[in-house]
Design an enzyme around this catalytic site. Structure first.
Site, PDB file in Angstrom:
ATOM      1  N   GLY A  46       9.734 -17.474 -15.900  1.00 35.33           N
ATOM      2  CA  GLY A  46      10.575 -16.427 -16.446  1.00 35.33           C
ATOM      3  C   GLY A  46       9.845 -15.137 -16.773  1.00 35.33           C
ATOM      4  CG  HIS A  71      -5.428   1.342  -2.991  1.00 36.12           C
ATOM      5  ND1 HIS A  71      -6.440   0.973  -3.840  1.00 36.12           N
ATOM      6  CD2 HIS A  71      -4.879   0.182  -2.548  1.00 36.12           C
ATOM      7  CE1 HIS A  71      -6.513  -0.338  -3.901  1.00 36.12           C
ATOM      8  NE2 HIS A  71      -5.576  -0.853  -3.122  1.00 36.12           N
ATOM      9  CG  HIS A  73      -2.350  -2.579  -2.170  1.00 39.33           C
ATOM     10  ND1 HIS A  73      -3.505  -2.715  -1.439  1.00 39.33           N
ATOM     11  CD2 HIS A  73      -1.334  -2.690  -1.284  1.00 39.33           C
ATOM     12  CE1 HIS A  73      -3.201  -2.905  -0.162  1.00 39.33           C
ATOM     13  NE2 HIS A  73      -1.888  -2.893  -0.043  1.00 39.33           N
ATOM     14  CG  HIS A 139      -7.231  -1.137   1.392  1.00 41.37           C
ATOM     15  ND1 HIS A 139      -7.749  -2.394   1.471  1.00 41.37           N
ATOM     16  CD2 HIS A 139      -6.377  -1.151   0.321  1.00 41.37           C
ATOM     17  CE1 HIS A 139      -7.214  -3.129   0.497  1.00 41.37           C
ATOM     18  NE2 HIS A 139      -6.379  -2.406  -0.198  1.00 41.37           N
ATOM     19  CG  ASP A 161      -8.551  -2.859  -3.322  1.00 39.36           C
ATOM     20  OD1 ASP A 161      -9.344  -2.875  -4.281  1.00 39.36           O
ATOM     21  OD2 ASP A 161      -7.456  -3.461  -3.316  1.00 39.36           O
ATOM     22  CG  ASP A 193     -12.865  -4.852  -2.400  1.00 38.09           C
ATOM     23  OD1 ASP A 193     -12.749  -5.980  -2.916  1.00 38.09           O
ATOM     24  OD2 ASP A 193     -12.110  -4.426  -1.498  1.00 38.09           O
ATOM     25  CG  HIS A 364      -2.804 -11.005   7.999  1.00 38.54           C
ATOM     26  ND1 HIS A 364      -2.337  -9.836   7.457  1.00 38.54           N
ATOM     27  CD2 HIS A 364      -3.718 -11.483   7.115  1.00 38.54           C
ATOM     28  CE1 HIS A 364      -2.923  -9.627   6.297  1.00 38.54           C
ATOM     29  NE2 HIS A 364      -3.765 -10.605   6.070  1.00 38.54           N
ATOM     30  CB  SER A 366      -8.737  -9.459   5.438  1.00 42.97           C
ATOM     31  OG  SER A 366      -9.117  -8.971   4.166  1.00 42.97           O
ATOM     32  N   GLY A 367      -7.523  -6.695   4.555  1.00 39.13           N
ATOM     33  CA  GLY A 367      -7.755  -5.286   4.228  1.00 39.13           C
ATOM     34  C   GLY A 367      -9.071  -5.064   3.504  1.00 39.13           C
ATOM     35  CG  HIS A 368      -9.897  -6.728   0.385  1.00 41.57           C
ATOM     36  ND1 HIS A 368     -10.024  -5.870  -0.680  1.00 41.57           N
ATOM     37  CD2 HIS A 368      -8.618  -7.179   0.365  1.00 41.57           C
ATOM     38  CE1 HIS A 368      -8.871  -5.812  -1.331  1.00 41.57           C
ATOM     39  NE2 HIS A 368      -7.999  -6.598  -0.716  1.00 41.57           N
TER      40      HIS A 368
HETATM   41 ZN   LIG Z   1      -6.768  -4.549  -4.920  1.00 39.27          ZN
HETATM   42 ZN   LIG Z   2      -5.543  -2.830  -2.135  1.00 37.70          ZN
END
Ligand SMILES: [Zn+2]
Ligand SMILES: [Zn+2]
Length: 554
Positions: A46, A71, A73, A139, A161, A193, A364, A366-368
């Site tokens: 909840g 950024h 996110h 990113h 990031d 990061d 897919h 990754s962004g890192h």
């Molecule tokens: Zn992040």
């Molecule tokens: Zn991010």
């Protein structure tokens, strides 16, 4: 050398996944980098969002000069509504980041009084004792920056990031030159990061998914559904481009997906050719082989568009035999069950489902940054102090270990966690104490809905508003609801006579409006009943009891 002390105080994100937030203080000036949230785990029943404890900032309210965002996110901007209602300070961010922020503040009725200030990569700005230089990085989202913060003791470089993507779809390149320049001039501290420190090699470019997408577009004979995070602008842009090339119309489904695509188009990150877009309602009149749907809900969230489509309970999105569904995102730990349950529903409808299974080319990326990119930045920057940020404790520790082994590039490595005060002066750096830090659970994003922690929340809930247990008996074999649901309450005074009957009817109605598959999926059906009852009870009684649907298989 100036005398004075620089404090680096992480308030979230160091030792946990999410709610990134960090304060930098010199004398009477505090700036805050990022204001992120954490998505609640399933056991936080909840609770809508989790934000960092900012009592350090509230105690020092008069010194807080600004919040600077790296950024857009959620784990970097999601706590803004809550933080701005406590601290009315200017918010600096890039154009795209501020577009997301505006949406969010508007939703909470906070946009009017907000002081938003746009920054551009390469253009310095000053806040109190600090001069801030935003540096363009790449990113999974667009318009992201690292921050070089010039303090009287030297430059603190916060990467935000990032991954080092040599071929981002918007062609806005990672500014490696700026990092190298700072390395030549000397950097006091690098904050980097840590998300992907466990991955060897390099992270693939956003463009790497194009091959897989192309393959899927070429092979799909009927409707094609693509789901990704609504903030994956590179991904949405690729899908739109390929739909155009393969002669498919595009429909966006899901609120966040629609608004994100609008922002990306408005700000020139994506071009949607005339005639390409169709409304969700037009799908039924478009031949299946001409339809591409970008739909939200990659994590199997029970109320998301894709989850509802998977159980045939979406107004426009119907998944039929031979359709293809692509999940272009990672499976966030903790969501496996919900995601695989949704995938099962899609299989049952005889759709082809394509999700990240480690095969190549990837669906897919990754962004890192992975290890080699992290090392590259370390070598370019050569900081006197290195501090891993943005990671769970294990990732911070591994990142520290990796940097410590790079003696040619790194002076000292300092491992700190959320709440630690790291002090710099002319003699060096050391931990000097702690501030309050931790998670604050919030219902529906407002200040009045703060929930200190789960146990207290439950107790308060129970003591003030009691508990409501809707009990539903479902026949295990037929899946049918056997008898009228029972509504049991404890410590909850509904006030009027018709309450139990009204609640019973509401539950019946929720059940009737749900498909057989939804009824068979207890996670989904419980959540629907809980949400509907919550609305009903708060309207009828202005109370918010703990609602726990119970399903009995008979
Ligand atoms: Zn992040
Ligand atoms: Zn991010």
């Amino acid at each position: 050398m100036p005398t004075g002390k620089l404090h680096v105080v992480p308030l979230g994100g160091l030792g946990e996944f999410g709610m990134n937030c960090m304060a930098l203080r010199w004398g009477d000036d505090i700036i805050v980098i990022d204001a992120g949230l954490m998505f609640p785990e399933a056991e936080l029943l909840g609770v809508d969002i989790v934000v960092p404890d900012i009592s350090y900032l509230i105690e020092n309210r008069k010194y807080v000069r600004a919040i600077v965002l790296t950024h857009g996110h959620e784990d970097h901007i999601g706590a803004l509504p809550w933080m701005l209602s406590e601290l009315n300070v200017p918010v600096w961010g890039t154009e795209f980041t501020l577009a997301y922020v505006e949406d969010k503040l508007d939703e909470h009725g906070l946009l009017e009084q907000a002081d938003l200030r746009e920054i551009r990569p390469g253009e310095n700005f000053r806040i109190g004792a600090f001069a801030v230089h935003p540096i363009q990085v790449t990113h999974s989202l667009v318009d992201c920056v690292a921050l070089a913060i010039h303090t009287p003791l030297g430059v603190v470089l916060h990467t935000g990031d990032f991954k080092v993507d040599p071929t981002p779809t918007d062609n806005r390149l990672f500014d490696l030159h700026a990092f190298a320049e700072y390395g030549k001039e000397g950097v006091l501290a690098l904050l980097q990061d840590s998300t992907n420190v466990e991955r060897k090699g390099y992270t693939a470019s956003e463009r790497a998914v194009r091959r897989k997408f192309d393959e899927v577009f070429a092979r799909t004979e009927r409707r094609l559904f693509i789901s990704c995070f609504s903030s994956s602008i590179h991904r949405i842009k690729l899908a739109v481009e390929l739909a155009w090339e393969h002669g498919r119309n595009v429909a966006f489904i899901g609120r966040s997906m629609v608004s994100s695509a609008e922002i990306a188009e408005d700000l020139g990150y994506m071009e949607i050719p005339q005639g390409l877009l169709i409304s969700p309602g037009e799908m039924k009149n478009t031949p299946p082989e001409k339809v591409c749907v970008l739909i939200s809900g990659t994590q199997g969230e029970p109320m998301s568009a894709l989850s509802r489509a998977a159980v045939d309970n979406h107004k426009h999105a119907h998944i039929e035999k031979g359709d293809t569904v692509v999940l272009s995102s990672r499976i966030i730990p903790g969501n496996e069950k919900a995601i695989y349950r949704m995938i099962d529903h899609l299989f049952r409808r005889q759709a082809h489902v394509i999700y990240e299974d480690g095969s190549s080319p990837p669906v897919h990326v990754s962004g890192h940054a992975s290890q080699e990119e992290l090392k590259l930045i370390l070598n370019l920057v050569k900081p006197r102090y290195f501090i891993p940020i943005h990671g769970e404790y294990r990732q911070l520790a591994l990142h520290a270990e990796m940097a410590a082994a790079m003696r040619g590039s790194v002076g000292n490595v300092v491992l700190i966690e959320s709440g630690d005060i790291l002090e710099f002066d002319e003699l060096g750096a050391r931990k000097v104490g702690r501030v309050n830090a931790g998670r604050i659970c919030i219902d529906s994003g407002s200040r009045s809905d703060v929930v200190e922690d789960l146990v207290i929340k439950d107790r308060r809930h129970l003591s003030e508003d009691g508990i409501v247990l809707p009990i539903i008996a479902i026949n295990k074999l037929s899946g049918r609801v056997e008898t009228s649901p029972e509504i049991v309450t404890r410590g909850f005074e509904p006030g009027e006579d018709g309450f139990a009957e009204g609640a019973r009817q509401l539950v019946m109605q929720t059940l009737e409006l749900s498909s057989e598959e939804e009824k068979a999926d207890y996670g989904v059906i419980k959540e629907k009943i809980r949400a509907d009852l919550k609305r009903y009870i708060s309207k009828q009684t202005q109370k918010r009891p703990l609602i726990m649907p119970v399903i009995l298989e008979i």
